[in-house]
Write a protein that holds these residues in place. Sequence first.
Motif, PDB file in Angstrom:
ATOM      1  N   ASP A   1      -3.304  -2.301   3.297  1.00 54.45           N
ATOM      2  CA  ASP A   1      -3.267  -2.071   1.847  1.00 54.45           C
ATOM      3  C   ASP A   1      -4.635  -1.632   1.328  1.00 54.45           C
ATOM      4  OD1 ASP A   1      -0.772  -3.073   2.103  1.00 54.45           O
ATOM      5  OD2 ASP A   1      -0.975  -4.660   0.600  1.00 54.45           O
TER       6      ASP A   1
ATOM      7  N   HIS B   1      -6.691   0.248  -2.460  1.00 60.38           N
ATOM      8  CA  HIS B   1      -6.533   0.583  -3.870  1.00 60.38           C
ATOM      9  C   HIS B   1      -6.475   2.088  -4.049  1.00 60.38           C
ATOM     10  CE1 HIS B   1      -7.199  -3.512  -5.153  1.00 60.38           C
ATOM     11  NE2 HIS B   1      -8.285  -3.577  -4.433  1.00 60.38           N
TER      12      HIS B   1
ATOM     13  N   HIS C   1       0.030   1.219   0.324  1.00 62.15           N
ATOM     14  CA  HIS C   1       0.451  -0.104   0.810  1.00 62.15           C
ATOM     15  C   HIS C   1       1.659   0.044   1.721  1.00 62.15           C
ATOM     16  CE1 HIS C   1       3.715   0.169  -2.110  1.00 62.15           C
ATOM     17  NE2 HIS C   1       2.821   0.383  -3.073  1.00 62.15           N
ATOM     18  N   GLN C   2       1.965  -1.020   2.483  1.00 58.98           N
ATOM     19  CA  GLN C   2       3.109  -0.919   3.408  1.00 58.98           C
ATOM     20  C   GLN C   2       4.432  -0.934   2.628  1.00 58.98           C
ATOM     21  OE1 GLN C   2       5.613  -3.107   4.567  1.00 58.98           O
ATOM     22  NE2 GLN C   2       5.168  -4.747   3.122  1.00 58.98           N
TER      23      GLN C   2
ATOM     24  N   ASN D   1       2.719  -6.468 -12.809  1.00 53.78           N
ATOM     25  CA  ASN D   1       2.499  -6.448 -11.370  1.00 53.78           C
ATOM     26  C   ASN D   1       1.230  -5.708 -10.961  1.00 53.78           C
ATOM     27  OD1 ASN D   1       4.803  -7.923 -10.750  1.00 53.78           O
ATOM     28  ND2 ASN D   1       6.112  -6.112 -10.855  1.00 53.78           N
ATOM     29  N   ARG D   2       0.469  -5.297 -11.945  1.00 56.62           N
ATOM     30  CA  ARG D   2      -0.774  -4.565 -11.695  1.00 56.62           C
ATOM     31  C   ARG D   2      -0.553  -3.347 -10.819  1.00 56.62           C
ATOM     32  NH1 ARG D   2      -5.010  -9.571 -10.780  1.00 56.62           N
ATOM     33  NH2 ARG D   2      -4.071 -10.906 -12.340  1.00 56.62           N
TER      34      ARG D   2
END
Lengths: 186, 151
Positions: free
Chosen positions: B56, B58, B73-74, B99-100
């Motif tokens: 993961d 940003h 991300h996965q 959930n940002r």
Amino acid sequence: MSAESLLGSRWKILAGFFMLGILFWGGFHWALAATNTETFCISCHEMKENVYKEYRETVHYYNPSGVRATCPDCHVPKQWQHMIVRKIQASNELWHKFRGTIDTPEKFEGKRLELARNVWYTMKTTDSRECRNCHDYKSMDFTRQGLRANDFHERGFSKGKTCIDCHKGIAHALPKGMTAADDTSN
Amino acid sequence: MKKRLQWFLWAALAVLLIGGGSGMAMAENGEVRGLRGQVPLNGADQAAEPSRWMPDSHGLPRNFLQQPPLVPHQIDNYKIDMRQNKCLTCHSWSKARENRATKISLTHFRNRFGTELSDVSPQRYFCTQCHVPQKDAKPLVDNTFKPVDAM
């Protein structure tokens, strides 16, 4: 009969009961153990054709550490007193099997949302006890989890969320017709 | 009848000779070159090294302005079908802030005729058609692609 021999036979009777008890207990235990296997669960096609097939594509069937979670691991409590309750509830499944409530894919689809909600409800009320038999958040190294896992877990647990709030559909396809109320993740 | 059979046999032999011969010639002088090098088609080859999804992060850099951003991300086992769209459980407008996660872009609500819709346009429903996660895999064929200067 002399007092002595009476005492002796009493002992024998007691011993006999004791042996019987062990046998019953053993048999009971054996029955519990035999019905606590995946093979047993999927001996019904209702279980085998739908949920089992989907489960085989998920992480609990096949993963890097080679530890497998089987049906009873997630659906049957490990603790004795909870297990007995679940087993008694499960005899209800036999009755439904007999009535054929979900014996075709169509009927299964039709009832799936209800079944899933039952499972969610149970897990929510037990704080996802069966998940926690294997995964304990107190043993989780958040820093070694993915960024999102880390972030969600820290925030989620501090808000009192439980595993099933966020991990619905972890082992099977989700049912059709879920509403916003079924999403309890935030 | 006999003649026809003879014809058939001759034809079959010719096909065998021409087909087999040219196949051998190609394999010999290397006209056919697979990505795995000079290995006969049915020969065993060393297995490629397994590659992993990137951990993961940003957000990953974009290479050109219109590029669909890469998935940082996965997404193993994330289902997108008639009943559910796992991506939208984090990226939809109602969920993203909490959930940002990045909100899906406004362009995702427009259909092919330019009409603005109230929900994700069907043509944007299957996110992984455009947004893909990354592996650290070497390109099989060299190329000279460069990101545009504006980036």
